[in-house]
Design an enzyme around this catalytic site. Structure first.
Site, PDB file in Angstrom:
ATOM      1  CD  GLN A 110      -1.048  -0.403   3.739  1.00  0.00           C
ATOM      2  OE1 GLN A 110      -1.145   0.415   4.648  1.00  0.00           O
ATOM      3  NE2 GLN A 110      -1.690  -1.572   3.729  1.00  0.00           N
ATOM      4  CG  HIS A 112      -0.378   5.688   3.919  1.00  0.00           C
ATOM      5  ND1 HIS A 112      -1.522   4.929   3.927  1.00  0.00           N
ATOM      6  CD2 HIS A 112       0.508   5.021   4.695  1.00  0.00           C
ATOM      7  CE1 HIS A 112      -1.338   3.856   4.685  1.00  0.00           C
ATOM      8  NE2 HIS A 112      -0.114   3.893   5.149  1.00  0.00           N
ATOM      9  CD  GLU A 130       2.522   4.234   7.947  1.00  0.00           C
ATOM     10  OE1 GLU A 130       1.378   4.472   8.384  1.00  0.00           O
ATOM     11  OE2 GLU A 130       2.767   3.264   7.217  1.00  0.00           O
ATOM     12  CG  HIS A 188       4.142   1.165   3.445  1.00  0.00           C
ATOM     13  ND1 HIS A 188       3.632   2.332   2.899  1.00  0.00           N
ATOM     14  CD2 HIS A 188       3.237   0.779   4.391  1.00  0.00           C
ATOM     15  CE1 HIS A 188       2.493   2.638   3.493  1.00  0.00           C
ATOM     16  NE2 HIS A 188       2.228   1.710   4.408  1.00  0.00           N
ATOM     17  NE  ARG A 208      -6.284  -3.396   1.031  1.00  0.00           N
ATOM     18  CZ  ARG A 208      -7.531  -2.971   1.260  1.00  0.00           C
ATOM     19  NH1 ARG A 208      -8.427  -2.948   0.291  1.00  0.00           N
ATOM     20  NH2 ARG A 208      -7.881  -2.572   2.456  1.00  0.00           N
TER      21      ARG A 208
END
Length: 243
Positions: A110, A112, A130, A188, A208
């Site tokens: 996936q 982001h 993150e 990642h 995804r």
């Protein structure tokens, strides 16, 4: 909420987390961390500190016990989150989302979006950079972080369409104590056998691209978001080192 407008009125807050069941989860939050979990089921995520529409943790101690974090933030604003987070306050957002992840099985591959793409395409959602801290790793546990050298948007799209993406993914062995920064735009996946603390922007937007051919309990494949993913993947994140 009790009147509380000065930062010196605050105290260390603890929270009742929000538990999430996804098909890749397990029981390690109970087995390894001693957490109390519902009987049965697989718990994939524990949202420890959360003020998102998809999950809000509740204060567990002191005068604010029983109050959702969203309400505490609405009352206290920057006195709660600090002046350096005025960028989030301007969007009406608590800045962070803190999770524990039990990756009994691999997560999907996936990516982001960053803040600007998320705001343009996902309403008022934040982007999602993150940080992972590995709490436990089974022998030979791996992460996927970034792409292999030579990978392009076209080659990635072909790999997704043919269900042969693995050769384009950069895999990294990890062990307990490792920490990994995952900037928005990094392709990642957290692979199986890992227990991870995740500190991230307060966002639940995930594009995804590959799910290992899995189906859910109803026999349905989870949806992919290939077009949006290819717009946000940073193809310059080539085989990045992790610490």
């Amino acid at each position: 909420i009790p009147a509380m407008t000065m930062a010196h009125s605050l105290y260390p807050l603890t929270f009742t987390p929000v538990l999430k069941e996804y098909l890749w989860g397990g029981r390690n939050l109970q087995r390894r961390l001693g957490r109390s979990l519902p009987v049965g089921g697989i718990i994939a995520e524990s949202w420890e500190i959360a003020a998102h529409e998809d999950g809000v943790s509740v204060v567990a101690n002191g005068p604010l016990a029983g109050q959702p974090l969203t309400a505490v933030h609405a009352e206290l604003g920057l006195d709660l989150i600090g002046r350096h987070n005025d960028w989030a306050q301007a969007r009406g957002k608590f800045p962070l989302l803190i999770k524990l992840l039990d990756a009994h099985a691999p997560l999907s591959v996936q990516v982001h979006p960053d803040d600007s793409y998320a705001q343009a395409h996902e309403g008022n959602e934040l982007g999602k950079t993150e940080m992972w801290v590995v709490l436990h790793a089974e022998p030979d546990a791996e992460l996927i972080v970034g792409v292999r050298r030579g990978v392009t948007a076209d080659s990635l799209r072909r790999g997704i369409a043919s269900n042969h993406l693995e050769a384009q993914l950069h895999r990294v062995r990890v062990q307990a104590g490792d920490h990994v920064c995952v900037p928005a735009g990094t392709l990642h996946a957290i692979m199986g056998g890992l227990l991870i603390a995740e500190i991230q922007q307060n966002s639940n937007t995930t594009y995804r691209v590959y799910d290992w051919g899995r189906v859910d309990v109803n026999g349905q494949a989870r949806p992919l978001h290939v077009n949006k993913a290819l717009e946000v993947i940073d193809f310059n994140r080539v085989e990045p080192a992790v610490g």
